[in-house]
Design a protein around this motif. Structure first.
Motif, PDB file in Angstrom:
ATOM      1  N   THR A 116       0.822  -1.216   0.000  1.00  0.00           N
ATOM      2  CA  THR A 116       0.000   0.000   0.000  1.00  0.00           C
ATOM      3  C   THR A 116       0.852   1.261   0.000  1.00  0.00           C
ATOM      4  O   THR A 116       0.436   2.283  -0.533  1.00  0.00           O
ATOM      5  N   LYS A 117       2.029   1.190   0.578  1.00  0.00           N
ATOM      6  CA  LYS A 117       2.902   2.365   0.635  1.00  0.00           C
ATOM      7  C   LYS A 117       3.711   2.487  -0.646  1.00  0.00           C
ATOM      8  O   LYS A 117       4.312   1.513  -1.108  1.00  0.00           O
ATOM      9  N   SER A 144       6.446   4.163  -0.929  1.00  0.00           N
ATOM     10  CA  SER A 144       7.873   4.045  -0.615  1.00  0.00           C
ATOM     11  C   SER A 144       8.319   2.581  -0.633  1.00  0.00           C
ATOM     12  O   SER A 144       9.429   2.264  -1.087  1.00  0.00           O
ATOM     13  N   ASP A 145       7.439   1.694  -0.173  1.00  0.00           N
ATOM     14  CA  ASP A 145       7.774   0.268  -0.191  1.00  0.00           C
ATOM     15  C   ASP A 145       7.850  -0.250  -1.624  1.00  0.00           C
ATOM     16  O   ASP A 145       8.765  -0.999  -1.981  1.00  0.00           O
TER      17      ASP A 145
END
Length: 509
Positions: free
Chosen positions: A67-68, A70-71
């Motif tokens: 969901t992120k 950045s990940d």
């Protein structure tokens, strides 16, 4: 001048911090890592983050679950799409990068098939006996003769009476066996009577007149006939036997005399078939396979007892002040200096070549009955020198004035040993038992060098060697680590109880 407490505390902290750091790095961290591995089905090779993964699978199982942003960006920084084979490939990562990538993958709940979290499943298998059947002690049946093989020309007296006759359930079975074998005093064995010997029975077939004149009567056809008769005999099928005989006689146009010889031979083979079936049925013996746990306990008990008794006896002998004490001490200690591999090679040569030639007994290290004891013998020979030094140091620390005072008071040698030597040597006994128990339960190199994988057949695989085979031969690193944790707890508990008990005896003494 008394140093202030703050300065003392500072020096103590400076001294203890490196020790604590090293302890955490080389024990606590690997121990925690081991616990984590033991809770998985890891094969020892598959990483938690795949090196290569198909495009559709990677996007559905990994990228879509993040969901992120950045990940996702970090993962795509590590993985790149290869258009040639339509798959995502990972660059090499280590240290903090690898840990961060693993944390991100954990969010997706993706786990490779050979590196999944299985909880306590490995431990349940160990304690419920659902691991390899050779792990725990078991009783199994060994078939010492099969009906399809030739009858043994001789059976030792012990085997014949203790194994064959003892297993006969009916008088008929006993009669069949006893009629076929006769005791020979010179061999001290029961010898097969000629009328049951396949070679003796079939010899007349090769001497019948037609064998010299009939072109169809060759050795291959005769062998085929004998094989067919033996098959019918073992099946106890008289119709099939008669068919084989009539077919052979008609095909080779045998004379009446030759046909009589064939029928007589077939009848003898039929009788021998009954003996074969009976012998196969009754010559089954029960064997005990100690398994991994049983052998480990056996080896630990007898090697610890043997090493400590022999080491203590040698220490007592050297403490008497005999001539050449230093030379003897060096000689007794020398086996402990040798590499375990060298020790194994030396003793393997003795067991495989020298002892069979000297004693006439062919099987030594390959005999399941002898092998465990021989391994204990080698272990005692190799290890007693070290513990002899420990006991000798303990004996030489006993104050001579106490011994001399006891002699003046009229104490006998037995009384001095019981009331002075034993109480004062207990610290040496404590440390020797502690080390020998731990080392025996962790034994690996000596047994691996002498036995290797064949130890499963002789029931001489110790715990650590089984862990080794699980991890590197069977590719079950998770199970191997679980067993290692069980062994660690066992050693910790046993040695803890031993130290607690012996320390209490030291205080009482």
């Amino acid at each position: 001048m008394v140093e202030p407490k703050s300065k003392t505390a500072f020096y103590f902290t400076i001294f203890i911090i490196p020790c604590v750091v090293l302890y955490i790095l080389f024990f606590i961290a690997p121990f925690i890592k081991g616990i984590n591995i033991s809770l998985t089905n890891w094969d020892g090779l598959t990483p938690k983050t795949p090196i290569i993964m198909e495009k559709a699978q990677f996007e559905s199982l990994v990228l879509e679950k993040l969901t992120k942003k950045s990940d996702r960006d970090y993962v795509l920084k590590i993985y790149s799409l290869d258009p040639e084979d339509n798959s995502y490939k990972r660059i090499a990562v280590k240290g903090l990068e690898r840990r961060k990538l693993e944390r991100i993958f954990r969010k997706t709940k993706y786990e490779p098939a050979q590196n999944k979290f299985v909880g306590l499943e490995n431990y349940k298998k160990v304690f419920t006996g659902k691991v390899d059947p050779d792990f725990y002690p078991r009783i199994y049946s060994q078939q010492k003769y099969t009906a399809t093989s030739d009858l043994p020309s001789a059976i030792t007296r012990k085997e014949f009476e203790k194994e064959v006759l003892k297993n006969c359930r009916t008088a008929e079975e006993r009669s069949i066996i006893k009629n076929a074998y006769t005791f020979d005093n010179e061999q001290n064995a029961y010898v097969l009577n000629p009328e049951y010997d396949s070679f003796e029975i079939t010899t007349p077939l090769y001497d019948i007149a037609e064998s010299e004149h009939n072109s169809t009567f060759d050795e291959s056809s005769l062998d085929s006939f004998i094989s067919g008769v033996e098959t019918a005999s073992l099946a106890r099928n008289k119709d099939a036997l008669a068919e084989e005989v009539e077919s052979f006689i008609s095909e080779n146009k045998l004379s009446g005399e030759s046909a009589s010889t064939v029928k007589s031979t077939a009848g003898s083979l039929y009788t021998a078939g009954e003996l074969r079936n009976t012998l196969e049925k009754v010559w089954v013996v029960k064997r005990m396979n100690m398994g991994v746990t049983g052998f480990t306990i056996f080896f630990a008990i007898f090697s610890v007892i043997g090493i400590n008794l022999l080491a203590f006896a040698l220490a007592l002998a050297l403490d008497t002040g005999i001539h050449g004490q230093k030379v003897l001490r060096s000689i007794f200690f020398l086996p402990n200096v040798l590499s375990m591999v060298i020790v194994a090679l030396i003793w393997s040569l003795l067991f495989v070549q020298l002892l069979p030639a000297v004693s006439g007994v062919k099987e030594w290290i390959s005999d399941p009955h002898k092998t465990p004891w021989l391994l204990v013998l080698v272990s005692v020979w190799q290890g007693c020198g070290y513990y002899m030094i420990v006991y000798l140091a303990g004996l030489q620390n006993i104050p001579t004035e106490i011994v001399e005072a006891a002699k003046i008071d009229g104490a006998s040698a037995v009384q001095r040993f019981h009331y002075i030597t034993m109480p004062m040597i207990l610290p040496a006994v404590t440390i020797s038992l502690f080390l020998s128990i731990a080392n025996a339960l962790k034994s690996f190199d000596l047994i691996y060098a002498m036995i290797g994988p064949t130890g499963y057949a002789t029931g001489t695989v110790p715990f650590v060697m089984d862990i080794y085979f699980d991890a590197f031969a069977k590719k079950q690193a998770g199970m191997a680590t679980a067993k290692a944790m069980v062994l660690f707890v066992a050693i910790f508990v046993l040695t803890g109880i031993q130290l607690f008990t012996m320390k209490r005896k030291e205080i009482e003494a």
